[in-house]
Design a protein around this motif. Structure first.
Motif, mmCIF file in Angstrom:
data_model
loop_
_atom_site.group_PDB
_atom_site.id
_atom_site.type_symbol
_atom_site.label_atom_id
_atom_site.label_comp_id
_atom_site.label_asym_id
_atom_site.label_seq_id
_atom_site.Cartn_x
_atom_site.Cartn_y
_atom_site.Cartn_z
ATOM 1 N N ALA A 145 -25.579 11.459 14.428
ATOM 2 C CA ALA A 145 -25.499 10.003 14.580
ATOM 3 C C ALA A 145 -26.119 9.568 15.898
ATOM 4 O O ALA A 145 -26.842 8.564 15.964
ATOM 5 C CB ALA A 145 -24.046 9.541 14.493
ATOM 6 N N ASP B 118 -18.561 7.480 15.072
ATOM 7 C CA ASP B 118 -19.007 8.844 14.750
ATOM 8 C C ASP B 118 -19.426 9.551 16.039
ATOM 9 O O ASP B 118 -20.382 9.136 16.698
ATOM 10 C CB ASP B 118 -20.180 8.783 13.775
ATOM 11 C CG ASP B 118 -20.581 10.150 13.233
ATOM 12 O OD1 ASP B 118 -20.308 11.164 13.913
ATOM 13 O OD2 ASP B 118 -21.172 10.206 12.147
ATOM 14 N N TRP C 259 -22.529 6.237 5.975
ATOM 15 C CA TRP C 259 -22.156 5.972 7.365
ATOM 16 C C TRP C 259 -20.637 5.874 7.422
ATOM 17 O O TRP C 259 -20.029 4.977 6.835
ATOM 18 C CB TRP C 259 -22.800 4.687 7.867
ATOM 19 C CG TRP C 259 -22.512 4.366 9.299
ATOM 20 C CD1 TRP C 259 -21.752 3.339 9.784
ATOM 21 C CD2 TRP C 259 -22.991 5.069 10.454
ATOM 22 N NE1 TRP C 259 -21.724 3.365 11.155
ATOM 23 C CE2 TRP C 259 -22.477 4.422 11.594
ATOM 24 C CE3 TRP C 259 -23.796 6.200 10.621
ATOM 25 C CZ2 TRP C 259 -22.755 4.862 12.888
ATOM 26 C CZ3 TRP C 259 -24.067 6.644 11.912
ATOM 27 C CH2 TRP C 259 -23.559 5.968 13.029
ATOM 28 N N GLN D 241 -13.542 10.759 7.491
ATOM 29 C CA GLN D 241 -14.427 11.765 6.905
ATOM 30 C C GLN D 241 -13.924 12.224 5.541
ATOM 31 O O GLN D 241 -14.709 12.375 4.598
ATOM 32 C CB GLN D 241 -14.548 12.974 7.838
ATOM 33 C CG GLN D 241 -15.432 12.753 9.049
ATOM 34 C CD GLN D 241 -15.501 13.983 9.923
ATOM 35 O OE1 GLN D 241 -14.474 14.493 10.382
ATOM 36 N NE2 GLN D 241 -16.705 14.475 10.167
ATOM 37 N N PHE E 266 -11.059 9.265 12.974
ATOM 38 C CA PHE E 266 -12.362 9.597 12.396
ATOM 39 C C PHE E 266 -12.253 10.740 11.390
ATOM 40 O O PHE E 266 -12.946 10.737 10.367
ATOM 41 C CB PHE E 266 -13.351 9.966 13.506
ATOM 42 C CG PHE E 266 -14.752 10.150 13.004
ATOM 43 C CD1 PHE E 266 -15.551 9.060 12.703
ATOM 44 C CD2 PHE E 266 -15.268 11.430 12.801
ATOM 45 C CE1 PHE E 266 -16.837 9.224 12.211
ATOM 46 C CE2 PHE E 266 -16.557 11.604 12.315
ATOM 47 C CZ PHE E 266 -17.335 10.497 12.019
#
Length: 241
Positions: free
Chosen positions: A56, A51, A46, A150, A146
């Motif tokens: 998700a 996300d 996660w 990742q 984000f």
């Protein structure tokens, strides 16, 4: 009347068959239960509650439908989804529990947990766990873009995969003395956990008292679901995915 327990699904877009098995459980079996407990590693990894991906959102939607219908859902963090936070809880109705949680189930007290902290011989993992659970480090991580998260998680996944390949199975199993210590701390005769991917029901004696440790299985090739009934009957069910 019964309650369901699952763990170690390791949901990921690359394994649609596992996602489909999860959705079937959420839509057909979980609504008939008094509650659903997920004991960690729901996701393969996660990245964060922010996300924006459709995968998700699909999983969140399943939880929201279940909790909105009146079935409570509880979540204990695993080693791969410890970053699930309050936003996920708000958006799904899932209630987040502590690392080790004492619950009363149909009049019986028991302790539930993911199970990673029971593996005292897995020293490298426990050192890694201590590092990534530091509040200041998580505070920084939560505020990263984000896309950067990742890349970080991708590197962590690669490191975890390589580390796991170099370990013996014994190292990744629980330490019996720690199991007994936790059960004594919470004054219970039953423990339910996942993490080790070794589904089984263990009965053992401590000072003349029978104890029970139920280990949930992972969902790599077959789903693993514990049904615990009101009359204290329980059954660890497996079904090919």
């Amino acid at each position: 009347m019964h309650t369901l327990f699952i763990s170690d699904l390791h949901l990921t877009p690359t394994r649609p068959e596992i996602t489909a098995a999860f959705q079937h459980l959420m839509q057909h079996r979980a609504p008939q239960a008094d509650a659903l407990y997920i004991l960690g590693d729901l996701f393969d990894f996660w990245i964060g509650d922010d996300d924006p991906g459709s995968f998700a959102q699909t999983i969140k939607d399943e939880f929201r439908k279940l909790t909105s219908s009146g079935t409570p859902c509880y979540f204990v963090h695993g080693n791969r989804d410890f970053l699930i936070g309050k936003r996920f809880s708000r958006e799904t109705g899932v209630q987040l529990l502590g690392e080790k949680t004492l619950i009363e189930l149909y009049g019986k007290r028991l302790v539930i947990m993911h199970g990673d902290t029971l593996c005292l011989d897995d020293v490298r993992y426990l050192q890694f766990r201590k590092k990534v659970h530091q509040p200041w480090l998580q505070w920084i991580y939560y505020r990263l873009p984000f896309t950067l998260k990742q890349r970080i998680v991708s590197k962590v996944k690669q490191d975890v995969r390589m580390d796991k390949q170099s370990k013996s199975l014994a190292i990744m199993d629980v330490t019996q003395a720690e199991v007994e210590r936790v059960m004594a701390e919470y004054q219970v005769d039953m423990m339910i956990h996942g993490h080790t991917h070794r589904p089984n029901i263990h009965h053992f004696d401590v000072d003349g008292t029978e104890k029970t440790r139920i280990v949930l299985g992972d969902w790599d090739h077959e789903l693993s679901v514990l049904e615990y009934h009101q009359d204290s009957r329980y059954c660890l069910l497996h079904q090919q995915i």
